[in-house]
Design a protein around this motif. Structure first.
Motif, PDB file in Angstrom:
ATOM      1  N   GLY A   1       0.805  -1.208   0.000  1.00  0.00           N
ATOM      2  CA  GLY A   1       0.000   0.000   0.000  1.00  0.00           C
ATOM      3  C   GLY A   1       0.839   1.258   0.000  1.00  0.00           C
ATOM      4  O   GLY A   1       0.350   2.345  -0.319  1.00  0.00           O
ATOM      5  N   CYS A   2       2.109   1.154   0.320  1.00  0.00           N
ATOM      6  CA  CYS A   2       3.002   2.311   0.337  1.00  0.00           C
ATOM      7  C   CYS A   2       3.647   2.572  -1.019  1.00  0.00           C
ATOM      8  O   CYS A   2       4.339   3.572  -1.193  1.00  0.00           O
ATOM      9  CB  CYS A   2       4.109   2.102   1.374  1.00  0.00           C
ATOM     10  SG  CYS A   2       3.482   1.925   3.055  1.00  0.00           S
ATOM     11  N   MET A   3       3.461   1.684  -1.973  1.00  0.00           N
ATOM     12  CA  MET A   3       4.081   1.843  -3.285  1.00  0.00           C
ATOM     13  C   MET A   3       3.329   2.917  -4.076  1.00  0.00           C
ATOM     14  O   MET A   3       2.110   3.041  -3.964  1.00  0.00           O
ATOM     15  CB  MET A   3       4.031   0.520  -4.054  1.00  0.00           C
ATOM     16  CG  MET A   3       4.841  -0.580  -3.402  1.00  0.00           C
ATOM     17  SD  MET A   3       6.579  -0.212  -3.305  1.00  0.00           S
ATOM     18  CE  MET A   3       7.009  -0.268  -5.017  1.00  0.00           C
ATOM     19  N   PRO A   4       4.037   3.675  -4.914  1.00  0.00           N
ATOM     20  CA  PRO A   4       3.355   4.672  -5.739  1.00  0.00           C
ATOM     21  C   PRO A   4       2.485   3.984  -6.796  1.00  0.00           C
ATOM     22  O   PRO A   4       2.791   2.875  -7.242  1.00  0.00           O
ATOM     23  CB  PRO A   4       4.488   5.455  -6.384  1.00  0.00           C
ATOM     24  CG  PRO A   4       5.664   4.553  -6.331  1.00  0.00           C
ATOM     25  CD  PRO A   4       5.486   3.694  -5.111  1.00  0.00           C
ATOM     26  N   ALA A   5       1.398   4.656  -7.170  1.00  0.00           N
ATOM     27  CA  ALA A   5       0.473   4.068  -8.136  1.00  0.00           C
ATOM     28  C   ALA A   5       1.087   4.007  -9.525  1.00  0.00           C
ATOM     29  O   ALA A   5       0.776   3.125 -10.308  1.00  0.00           O
ATOM     30  CB  ALA A   5      -0.822   4.862  -8.165  1.00  0.00           C
ATOM     31  N   THR A   6       1.938   4.953  -9.877  1.00  0.00           N
ATOM     32  CA  THR A   6       2.574   4.963 -11.193  1.00  0.00           C
ATOM     33  C   THR A   6       4.074   4.922 -11.027  1.00  0.00           C
ATOM     34  O   THR A   6       4.622   5.317 -10.004  1.00  0.00           O
ATOM     35  CB  THR A   6       2.196   6.235 -11.980  1.00  0.00           C
ATOM     36  OG1 THR A   6       2.620   7.379 -11.236  1.00  0.00           O
ATOM     37  CG2 THR A   6       0.706   6.299 -12.225  1.00  0.00           C
ATOM     38  N   THR A   7       4.737   4.455 -12.054  1.00  0.00           N
ATOM     39  CA  THR A   7       6.185   4.439 -12.046  1.00  0.00           C
ATOM     40  C   THR A   7       6.685   5.426 -13.087  1.00  0.00           C
ATOM     41  O   THR A   7       5.939   5.893 -13.941  1.00  0.00           O
ATOM     42  CB  THR A   7       6.717   3.035 -12.346  1.00  0.00           C
ATOM     43  OG1 THR A   7       6.239   2.640 -13.622  1.00  0.00           O
ATOM     44  CG2 THR A   7       6.268   2.037 -11.302  1.00  0.00           C
ATOM     45  N   SER A   8       7.961   5.712 -13.054  1.00  0.00           N
ATOM     46  CA  SER A   8       8.499   6.703 -13.982  1.00  0.00           C
ATOM     47  C   SER A   8       8.482   6.211 -15.422  1.00  0.00           C
ATOM     48  O   SER A   8       8.426   7.001 -16.345  1.00  0.00           O
ATOM     49  CB  SER A   8       9.931   7.067 -13.574  1.00  0.00           C
ATOM     50  OG  SER A   8      10.745   5.907 -13.638  1.00  0.00           O
ATOM     51  N   GLY A   9       8.516   4.910 -15.654  1.00  0.00           N
ATOM     52  CA  GLY A   9       8.528   4.378 -17.012  1.00  0.00           C
ATOM     53  C   GLY A   9       7.135   4.214 -17.605  1.00  0.00           C
ATOM     54  O   GLY A   9       6.993   3.792 -18.736  1.00  0.00           O
TER      55      GLY A   9
ATOM     56  N   PRO B   1       0.398  11.936 -14.061  1.00  0.00           N
ATOM     57  CA  PRO B   1      -0.963  12.451 -14.102  1.00  0.00           C
ATOM     58  C   PRO B   1      -1.150  13.763 -13.332  1.00  0.00           C
ATOM     59  O   PRO B   1      -2.115  14.483 -13.570  1.00  0.00           O
ATOM     60  CB  PRO B   1      -1.802  11.337 -13.489  1.00  0.00           C
ATOM     61  CG  PRO B   1      -0.877  10.354 -12.922  1.00  0.00           C
ATOM     62  CD  PRO B   1       0.487  10.643 -13.433  1.00  0.00           C
ATOM     63  N   ALA B   2      -0.232  14.084 -12.435  1.00  0.00           N
ATOM     64  CA  ALA B   2      -0.347  15.325 -11.681  1.00  0.00           C
ATOM     65  C   ALA B   2       0.236  16.512 -12.437  1.00  0.00           C
ATOM     66  O   ALA B   2       0.074  17.655 -12.008  1.00  0.00           O
ATOM     67  CB  ALA B   2       0.347  15.184 -10.325  1.00  0.00           C
ATOM     68  N   ASP B   3       0.901  16.275 -13.554  1.00  0.00           N
ATOM     69  CA  ASP B   3       1.517  17.339 -14.330  1.00  0.00           C
ATOM     70  C   ASP B   3       0.467  18.004 -15.221  1.00  0.00           C
ATOM     71  O   ASP B   3      -0.090  17.373 -16.107  1.00  0.00           O
ATOM     72  CB  ASP B   3       2.638  16.762 -15.193  1.00  0.00           C
ATOM     73  CG  ASP B   3       3.381  17.826 -15.985  1.00  0.00           C
ATOM     74  OD1 ASP B   3       3.218  19.022 -15.659  1.00  0.00           O
ATOM     75  OD2 ASP B   3       4.114  17.464 -16.914  1.00  0.00           O
TER      76      ASP B   3
ATOM     77  N   ALA C   1      -2.466  14.804 -23.343  1.00  0.00           N
ATOM     78  CA  ALA C   1      -3.543  13.829 -23.152  1.00  0.00           C
ATOM     79  C   ALA C   1      -4.270  13.645 -24.471  1.00  0.00           C
ATOM     80  O   ALA C   1      -4.265  14.526 -25.336  1.00  0.00           O
ATOM     81  CB  ALA C   1      -4.514  14.311 -22.083  1.00  0.00           C
ATOM     82  N   ALA C   2      -4.882  12.506 -24.637  1.00  0.00           N
ATOM     83  CA  ALA C   2      -5.634  12.230 -25.856  1.00  0.00           C
ATOM     84  C   ALA C   2      -6.882  13.111 -25.917  1.00  0.00           C
ATOM     85  O   ALA C   2      -7.465  13.458 -24.885  1.00  0.00           O
ATOM     86  CB  ALA C   2      -6.035  10.762 -25.894  1.00  0.00           C
ATOM     87  N   ARG C   3      -7.278  13.472 -27.129  1.00  0.00           N
ATOM     88  CA  ARG C   3      -8.457  14.302 -27.285  1.00  0.00           C
ATOM     89  C   ARG C   3      -9.699  13.498 -26.957  1.00  0.00           C
ATOM     90  O   ARG C   3      -9.769  12.301 -27.175  1.00  0.00           O
ATOM     91  CB  ARG C   3      -8.559  14.811 -28.715  1.00  0.00           C
ATOM     92  CG  ARG C   3      -7.357  15.643 -29.110  1.00  0.00           C
ATOM     93  CD  ARG C   3      -7.584  16.256 -30.441  1.00  0.00           C
ATOM     94  NE  ARG C   3      -7.946  17.640 -30.164  1.00  0.00           N
ATOM     95  CZ  ARG C   3      -8.522  18.440 -31.024  1.00  0.00           C
ATOM     96  NH1 ARG C   3      -8.827  18.017 -32.211  1.00  0.00           N
ATOM     97  NH2 ARG C   3      -8.798  19.682 -30.707  1.00  0.00           N
ATOM     98  N   VAL C   4     -10.688  14.188 -26.461  1.00  0.00           N
ATOM     99  CA  VAL C   4     -11.957  13.560 -26.138  1.00  0.00           C
ATOM    100  C   VAL C   4     -12.853  13.672 -27.356  1.00  0.00           C
ATOM    101  O   VAL C   4     -13.007  14.749 -27.925  1.00  0.00           O
ATOM    102  CB  VAL C   4     -12.610  14.243 -24.922  1.00  0.00           C
ATOM    103  CG1 VAL C   4     -13.954  13.630 -24.622  1.00  0.00           C
ATOM    104  CG2 VAL C   4     -11.697  14.152 -23.720  1.00  0.00           C
ATOM    105  N   ALA C   5     -13.412  12.555 -27.773  1.00  0.00           N
ATOM    106  CA  ALA C   5     -14.282  12.553 -28.942  1.00  0.00           C
ATOM    107  C   ALA C   5     -15.621  11.935 -28.551  1.00  0.00           C
ATOM    108  O   ALA C   5     -15.679  10.996 -27.764  1.00  0.00           O
ATOM    109  CB  ALA C   5     -13.650  11.764 -30.076  1.00  0.00           C
TER     110      ALA C   5
END
Length: 94
Positions: free
Chosen positions: A36-44, A49-51, A56-60
């Motif tokens: 549970g302490c691991m980050p949800a995303t990795t650098s690779g 998502p916080a940037d 991001a892909a366009r919404v259609a």
């Protein structure tokens, strides 16, 4: 709940003299607790998502009923001509 199960198993293992099962359950509980302490995303994995500047892909929008065309009321067509239009043609070499 997992810790209670580990404690019960440890007590039962101690009574039997089986320490391997207790160690395995303790290790499993520790791994699950620390996961549970691991980050949800990795650098690779891609952009952060916080940037706010991340691309991001366009919404259609695609309608689910757009290709629908009403077929009512439909005038009845002569069935013999419609049937002949869809039957396979006889082979020429026979």
């Amino acid at each position: 709940m997992l810790m209670l199960l580990g404690a019960k198993s440890a007590a039962a293992s101690a009574a039997r003299g089986d320490h391997f099962r207790f160690n395995w359950l303790l290790l499993t509980a520790a791994v699950l607790a620390l996961s549970g302490c691991m980050p949800a995303t990795t650098s690779g994995a891609g952009a952060d998502p916080a940037d706010p500047a991340a691309k991001a892909a366009r919404v259609a929008y695609r309608s689910t009923v757009a290709p629908y065309t009403s077929l009512r009321p439909a005038a009845p067509a002569p069935w013999r001509e419609r049937n002949d239009a869809v039957t396979p043609q006889p082979k020429q070499d026979q």
